[in-house]
Design a protein around this motif. Structure first.
Motif: not given
Length: 274
Positions: A77-80, A86, A90, A105
């Motif tokens: 997934y794209t960085k939050r 996040k 997880e 991430q």
């Protein structure tokens, strides 16, 4: 993730493929076919890739339950921006769903993701038993060499398979006039139009159905094991193309042979009837 990474992972011994969205075959059918074909599968879902009518959370949960394969599933997934978000992702995928291959991430800078994913592949022991990956060849992959100084008597044939360290040929009739560990200084290869030259040493031979199988190990211009660096760098994308084409041909054939799932509205009617 740049698809060029796949060639670089191939050079490191990881056989990876990118499965895109297209209108011919939906993702659900693709994943179903892929799961049925590859027993040692590790599959990563990019949950930020938006697909019409697909809720990733529900789909991944149902997929894991159907195949009981949480140990083979990873999440990208794209960085939050938020650490809380996040942690929630997880908690859901690692602890609730049990995805054993990680919840990763990705960074905004694509170049930073290469080592990140490489470490994940290494942690999941994704290299398999072989240090180099073999690409199975067709009749369009050929070799030619000459016996001694007799350039009027070429030895030609098709490759069975090839990797960055070895290649294999099958001789159906006569045996090669070579001794075990004998070197050939100059072999010409044509891999579906990609041409290169290298030396090789006969590393193994054995009788099989259909003839004699010979395994050669590449040697470079210094006479040591391996390819010259320049040839190796050029060979990596050529071998990955063969590998990828073989995989995609198998997938396309299996997609065509696999019936589509029952449309959702029909399945709902059946459940109501029951």
């Amino acid at each position: 993730m740049p698809e060029a990474y796949l060639e670089e992972y191939f050079a490191l011994g990881y056989e990876c493929y990118y499965v895109p969205f297209d209108k011919r075959v939906n993702i659900q059918k693709k994943v179903k076919v892929i799961t049925s074909l590859f027993k040692d599968l590790i599959i990563f879902f990019n949950i930020d890739y938006e697909l019409p009518g697909l809720d990733w959370e529900d789909y991944i949960y149902d997929y894991i339950q159907e195949y009981d394969n949480a140990s083979s599933v990873g999440i990208l997934y794209t960085k939050r921006q938020s650490k809380l978000e996040k942690n929630q992702l997880e908690r859901k995928y690692l602890y609730e769903y049990g995805c054993r291959c990680g919840c990763i991430q990705l960074e905004y800078q694509k170049n930073n993701n290469f080592d990140l994913i490489r470490r994940i592949l290494f942690a999941n022991q994704a290299q398999g038993r072989r240090k180099t990956i073999r690409a199975l060849c067709s009749s369009a992959c050929t070799y030619t060499y000459y016996k001694g100084q007799n350039y009027n008597d070429p030895v030609t044939g098709s490759l069975q398979d090839i990797s960055l360290s070895h290649f294999t040929i099958l001789v159906p009739d006569d045996k090669l006039e070579l001794k075990l560990y004998e070197k050939i200084q100059d072999i010409h290869f044509n891999l579906k139009g990609f041409l290169f030259r290298s030396g090789a040493i006969l590393a193994m031979e054995r009788s099989v159905n259909g003839g004699m199988l010979y395994v050669f190990s590449f040697i470079n211009s210094n006479g040591t094991a391996g390819l010259d660096d320049r040839i190796r760098e050029q060979l990596i994308p050529a071998l990955y193309r063969i590998l990828s084409n073989n995989c995609n041909q198998l997938l396309d054939m299996t997609y065509a042979e696999t019936p589509d799932d029952v449309p959702p509205e029909e399945s709902e009617d059946e459940e109501e009837t029951e």
